[in-house]
Scaffold this active site. Structure first.
Site, PDB file in Angstrom:
ATOM      1  N   ASN A  72       0.863  -1.183   0.000  1.00 16.28           N
ATOM      2  CA  ASN A  72       0.000   0.000   0.000  1.00 16.28           C
ATOM      3  C   ASN A  72       0.904   1.240   0.000  1.00 16.28           C
ATOM      4  OD1 ASN A  72      -1.793   2.062   0.522  1.00 16.28           O
ATOM      5  ND2 ASN A  72      -2.219   1.444   2.641  1.00 16.28           N
ATOM      6  N   LYS A  87       0.082   4.230  -0.142  1.00 20.04           N
ATOM      7  CA  LYS A  87      -0.578   5.403   0.473  1.00 20.04           C
ATOM      8  C   LYS A  87      -0.406   6.630  -0.436  1.00 20.04           C
ATOM      9  CE  LYS A  87       0.366   3.433   4.972  1.00 20.04           C
ATOM     10  NZ  LYS A  87       0.140   3.578   6.377  1.00 20.04           N
ATOM     11  N   HIS A 118      -9.420   0.855   4.857  1.00 17.31           N
ATOM     12  CA  HIS A 118      -8.141   1.034   5.568  1.00 17.31           C
ATOM     13  C   HIS A 118      -8.379   1.939   6.776  1.00 17.31           C
ATOM     14  CE1 HIS A 118      -4.054   2.335   6.450  1.00 17.31           C
ATOM     15  NE2 HIS A 118      -3.655   1.259   5.822  1.00 17.31           N
ATOM     16  N   GLU A 140      -6.856   4.368   7.930  1.00 10.60           N
ATOM     17  CA  GLU A 140      -6.698   5.809   7.671  1.00 10.60           C
ATOM     18  C   GLU A 140      -7.946   6.366   6.992  1.00 10.60           C
ATOM     19  OE1 GLU A 140      -2.980   5.387   5.624  1.00 10.60           O
ATOM     20  OE2 GLU A 140      -2.011   4.852   7.519  1.00 10.60           O
ATOM     21  N   GLU A 191      -5.311  -5.441  10.433  1.00  5.70           N
ATOM     22  CA  GLU A 191      -4.327  -4.386  10.661  1.00  5.70           C
ATOM     23  C   GLU A 191      -4.626  -3.688  11.983  1.00  5.70           C
ATOM     24  OE1 GLU A 191      -2.372  -3.060   6.766  1.00  5.70           O
ATOM     25  OE2 GLU A 191      -4.103  -1.796   7.076  1.00  5.70           O
ATOM     26  N   GLY A 245       2.193   2.105  10.775  1.00  7.53           N
ATOM     27  CA  GLY A 245       3.083   3.257  10.635  1.00  7.53           C
ATOM     28  C   GLY A 245       3.732   3.688  11.935  1.00  7.53           C
ATOM     29  N   SER A 301       3.393  -2.319  10.321  1.00  5.48           N
ATOM     30  CA  SER A 301       4.855  -2.270  10.492  1.00  5.48           C
ATOM     31  C   SER A 301       5.549  -3.581  10.119  1.00  5.48           C
ATOM     32  CB  SER A 301       5.211  -1.844  11.921  1.00  5.48           C
ATOM     33  OG  SER A 301       4.714  -0.533  12.165  1.00  5.48           O
TER      34      SER A 301
END
Ligand code: PEP
Length: 253
Positions: free
Chosen positions: A9, A11, A96, A98, A168, A174, A214
């Site tokens: 991904n 991003k 996701h 985010e 996730e 991150g 991560s």
């Protein structure tokens, strides 16, 4: 037998030139004769067509990071499944964390998009995962189960078998903090058992469940050796060809 599946991904990273550099780097770093691992790259919308054309003669598949659930219309700023397919996308990341956090995606909107993606011939990578607060309150199982139930609502068994679920944990995305292989395996098993309850064990055994949060070359092998971890959704470490290639290598038997 589930195929280990590694998705990157990107991003909101990589402009046009940087996309060309990264894809060319990947083409040099990857071993295309090894068919045991499925590789997917998910660049931003503006790089999809370029990435798709550079990857044409390779087994690397293309995915998007989001889509809208209508075919076309007055939806300024949105991208349809047909548009994604027209540039070679086969996959689309949905829900996701985010997008849930900054763009108000919910289990309902992810479910609507997942159904549309499947009907349009795209494979959704449906993301679920708890926040740190939720983990500390010991409600990880409840949160993840609610997300899985909500995102898969009214999706048939035949379609669920094609879906990828990405577990996730939000606290690991991150942040450099990775779930231990045991923590991740526990939730992956929970997800598989839930799919088994909602559909059948035969269906549950076919669903690819990726871990994301991560993942790096240093921790990939141990995570990917867990029985219910069928791959990884990689953020930061997919932005360099060598580290992404190294994670992919960790997935080979
Ligand atoms: C992600 O964006 O899905 C992700 C897992 O990011 P990172 O690997 O950087 O934690």
């Amino acid at each position: 037998m589930r195929t280990k599946t590694i998705a990157g991904n990107w991003k909101m990273f990589k402009n046009f030139q940087q996309t060309e550099d990264l894809i060319n780097g990947l083409k040099k770093a990857l071993d295309f004769t090894d068919k045991s691992v499925k590789v997917i790259v998910c660049p931003p919308f503006t790089s999809l067509a370029l990435a798709g054309s550079l990857l044409k003669e390779t087994p690397v598949a293309l995915g998007a990071q989001n889509m809208y659930f209508e075919d076309e219309g007055a939806f300024t700023g949105e991208i349809s499944p047909g548009m994604l397919k027209s540039v070679g996308c086969e996959y689309v990341i949905l829900g996701h964390s985010e997008r849930r956090l900054y763009f108000h995606e919910t289990n309902e909107s992810v479910n609507t998009k997942a159904k549309k993606a499947l009907a349009s011939g795209l494979i959704p990578i449906v993301c679920v995962g708890e926040t740190l607060e939720e983990r500390e309150k010991n409600i990880t199982d409840l949160i993840v189960s609610t997300q899985v139930r909500g995102c898969l609502k009214e999706i048939s068994a035949a379609d669920v078998e094609r879906i990828i679920i990405a577990y996730e944990p939000v606290w690991a995305i991150g942040t450099g903090k990775t779930a231990t292989p045991q923590q991740a395996e526990e939730v992956h098993l929970l997800i598989r058992k839930l799919v088994g309850q909602l559909y059948s064990w035969a269906t549950a055994e076919k669903v690819v469940i990726q871990y994301g949060g991560s993942v790096k070359p240093e921790n990939a092998k141990e995570l990917l050796s867990q029985p219910n971890i069928d791959g990884a959704l990689v953020g930061g470490a997919c932005l360099k060809a060598d580290s992404f290639a190294s994670i992919i290598k960790s997935a080979t038997a």
